[in-house]
Design a protein around this motif. Structure first.
Motif, mmCIF file in Angstrom:
data_model
loop_
_atom_site.group_PDB
_atom_site.id
_atom_site.type_symbol
_atom_site.label_atom_id
_atom_site.label_comp_id
_atom_site.label_asym_id
_atom_site.label_seq_id
_atom_site.Cartn_x
_atom_site.Cartn_y
_atom_site.Cartn_z
ATOM 1 N N PHE A 106 18.943 -69.152 -32.018
ATOM 2 C CA PHE A 106 17.523 -69.426 -32.242
ATOM 3 C C PHE A 106 16.852 -69.877 -30.944
ATOM 4 C CE2 PHE A 106 14.169 -72.536 -33.071
ATOM 5 C CZ PHE A 106 13.274 -71.769 -33.802
ATOM 6 N N THR A 107 17.477 -70.833 -30.253
ATOM 7 C CA THR A 107 16.906 -71.381 -29.020
ATOM 8 C C THR A 107 16.776 -70.311 -27.942
ATOM 9 O OG1 THR A 107 17.913 -73.518 -29.554
ATOM 10 C CG2 THR A 107 17.157 -73.208 -27.298
ATOM 11 N N ALA A 108 17.819 -69.513 -27.763
ATOM 12 C CA ALA A 108 17.789 -68.465 -26.735
ATOM 13 C C ALA A 108 16.736 -67.410 -27.068
ATOM 14 C CB ALA A 108 19.162 -67.826 -26.603
ATOM 15 N N SER A 109 16.651 -67.016 -28.330
ATOM 16 C CA SER A 109 15.659 -66.010 -28.735
ATOM 17 C C SER A 109 14.241 -66.538 -28.584
ATOM 18 C CB SER A 109 15.885 -65.593 -30.186
ATOM 19 O OG SER A 109 17.143 -65.022 -30.337
ATOM 20 N N ALA A 110 14.035 -67.781 -28.970
ATOM 21 C CA ALA A 110 12.704 -68.381 -28.852
ATOM 22 C C ALA A 110 12.292 -68.501 -27.390
ATOM 23 C CB ALA A 110 12.686 -69.752 -29.520
ATOM 24 N N ALA A 111 13.202 -68.958 -26.536
ATOM 25 C CA ALA A 111 12.889 -69.101 -25.106
ATOM 26 C C ALA A 111 12.593 -67.746 -24.484
ATOM 27 C CB ALA A 111 14.046 -69.785 -24.384
ATOM 28 N N ALA A 112 13.408 -66.751 -24.793
ATOM 29 C CA ALA A 112 13.186 -65.410 -24.248
ATOM 30 C C ALA A 112 11.839 -64.855 -24.709
ATOM 31 C CB ALA A 112 14.315 -64.474 -24.667
ATOM 32 N N GLY A 113 11.519 -65.048 -25.966
ATOM 33 C CA GLY A 113 10.242 -64.562 -26.478
ATOM 34 C C GLY A 113 9.060 -65.234 -25.837
ATOM 35 N N ILE A 114 9.126 -66.548 -25.724
ATOM 36 C CA ILE A 114 7.974 -67.289 -25.196
ATOM 37 C C ILE A 114 7.791 -67.041 -23.699
ATOM 38 C CG2 ILE A 114 7.108 -69.622 -24.733
ATOM 39 C CD1 ILE A 114 8.231 -70.369 -27.534
ATOM 40 N N TYR A 115 8.885 -66.959 -22.949
ATOM 41 C CA TYR A 115 8.766 -66.807 -21.501
ATOM 42 C C TYR A 115 8.715 -65.365 -21.026
ATOM 43 C CZ TYR A 115 9.459 -71.787 -21.241
ATOM 44 O OH TYR A 115 9.307 -73.143 -21.395
ATOM 45 N N LEU A 116 9.198 -64.425 -21.819
ATOM 46 C CA LEU A 116 9.198 -63.035 -21.388
ATOM 47 C C LEU A 116 8.190 -62.163 -22.147
ATOM 48 C CD1 LEU A 116 13.052 -62.471 -21.055
ATOM 49 C CD2 LEU A 116 11.427 -63.032 -19.250
ATOM 50 N N VAL A 117 8.164 -62.293 -23.464
ATOM 51 C CA VAL A 117 7.340 -61.406 -24.276
ATOM 52 C C VAL A 117 5.895 -61.891 -24.383
ATOM 53 C CG1 VAL A 117 7.080 -60.392 -26.573
ATOM 54 C CG2 VAL A 117 9.349 -60.653 -25.577
ATOM 55 N N ARG A 118 5.680 -63.175 -24.555
ATOM 56 C CA ARG A 118 4.329 -63.697 -24.774
ATOM 57 C C ARG A 118 3.369 -63.374 -23.632
ATOM 58 N NH1 ARG A 118 1.380 -68.896 -24.615
ATOM 59 N NH2 ARG A 118 -0.153 -68.766 -26.286
ATOM 60 N N PRO A 119 3.746 -63.530 -22.352
ATOM 61 C CA PRO A 119 2.797 -63.174 -21.286
ATOM 62 C C PRO A 119 2.384 -61.702 -21.333
ATOM 63 C CG PRO A 119 4.594 -64.484 -20.389
ATOM 64 C CD PRO A 119 4.948 -64.164 -21.804
ATOM 65 N N ILE A 120 3.317 -60.826 -21.696
ATOM 66 C CA ILE A 120 2.988 -59.406 -21.809
ATOM 67 C C ILE A 120 2.006 -59.179 -22.946
ATOM 68 C CG2 ILE A 120 3.936 -57.119 -22.331
ATOM 69 C CD1 ILE A 120 6.556 -58.139 -20.989
ATOM 70 N N MET A 121 2.235 -59.834 -24.067
ATOM 71 C CA MET A 121 1.346 -59.690 -25.224
ATOM 72 C C MET A 121 -0.050 -60.222 -24.905
ATOM 73 S SD MET A 121 4.084 -60.724 -28.165
ATOM 74 C CE MET A 121 3.042 -60.501 -29.583
ATOM 75 N N GLN A 122 -0.122 -61.345 -24.215
ATOM 76 C CA GLN A 122 -1.431 -61.903 -23.855
ATOM 77 C C GLN A 122 -2.177 -60.980 -22.911
ATOM 78 O OE1 GLN A 122 -0.230 -65.816 -22.437
ATOM 79 N NE2 GLN A 122 -1.204 -66.733 -24.213
ATOM 80 N N ARG A 123 -1.469 -60.412 -21.950
ATOM 81 C CA ARG A 123 -2.111 -59.503 -20.999
ATOM 82 C C ARG A 123 -2.661 -58.282 -21.730
ATOM 83 N NH1 ARG A 123 1.525 -59.908 -17.162
ATOM 84 N NH2 ARG A 123 2.910 -58.339 -18.031
ATOM 85 N N GLN A 124 -1.925 -57.769 -22.694
ATOM 86 C CA GLN A 124 -2.376 -56.619 -23.460
ATOM 87 C C GLN A 124 -3.604 -56.953 -24.317
ATOM 88 O OE1 GLN A 124 -1.313 -53.442 -23.271
ATOM 89 N NE2 GLN A 124 -0.039 -54.145 -21.594
#
Length: 146
Positions: A53-71
């Motif tokens: 859970f922790t690894a998935s949440a960290a990866a999502g917040i630090y890797l995926v979220r900036p891409i989603m916000q930019r889009q």
């Protein structure tokens, strides 16, 4: 009740909360909870589920979220008209100085003047368009003049 079921309920709750808030964080946490639920469903211990859970949440917040916000903010700003010519390269047709001259820019002949009033740019020199002032391109030589 198995730990995987608790993770699944948490994922559903976070997914519903994300649908109401559209922050992207809760949705990423919901996906992380689904990862933990999957780990629990295949029989992994609770410690491994928490790490998943922790690894998935960290990866999502630090890797995926900036891409989603930019889009969501939209793509790069599209320039059009005279504004789109700024930064382009051109060729001097008639000597350009601080007062005037002629260049070929994007297949068209333009009146031009040098941004440096003391500089004279000879014909055939490649220049960059620094700005458009009315119907005049303000230019500067791409390379140092002899």
């Amino acid at each position: 009740m198995g730990a995987w079921l608790v993770w699944l309920i948490l994922a559903i709750g976070l997914g519903i909360a994300e649908a109401l808030t559209l922050t992207f964080v809760l949705g990423l946490l919901a996906v992380a909870a689904l990862v933990a639920a999957l780990l629990g469903a295949i029989g992994m211990p609770v410690a491994v589920q928490i790490i998943g859970f922790t690894a998935s949440a960290a990866a999502g917040i630090y890797l995926v979220r900036p891409i989603m916000q930019r889009q969501m903010r939209g793509g790069p700003e599209t320039r059009s008209g005279a504004e789109a010519l700024v930064g382009r390269s051109a060729v001097v047709l008639e000597e350009v100085d601080g007062e005037g001259g002629r260049i070929k820019l994007s297949g068209e002949e333009w009146s031009a003047r040098c941004i440096d009033e003391d500089l004279v740019i000879p014909a055939g020199t490649r220049v960059d368009v620094m700005e458009i002032d009315g119907a005049t391109a303000v230019v500067y030589p791409r390379e140092a003049l002899p």
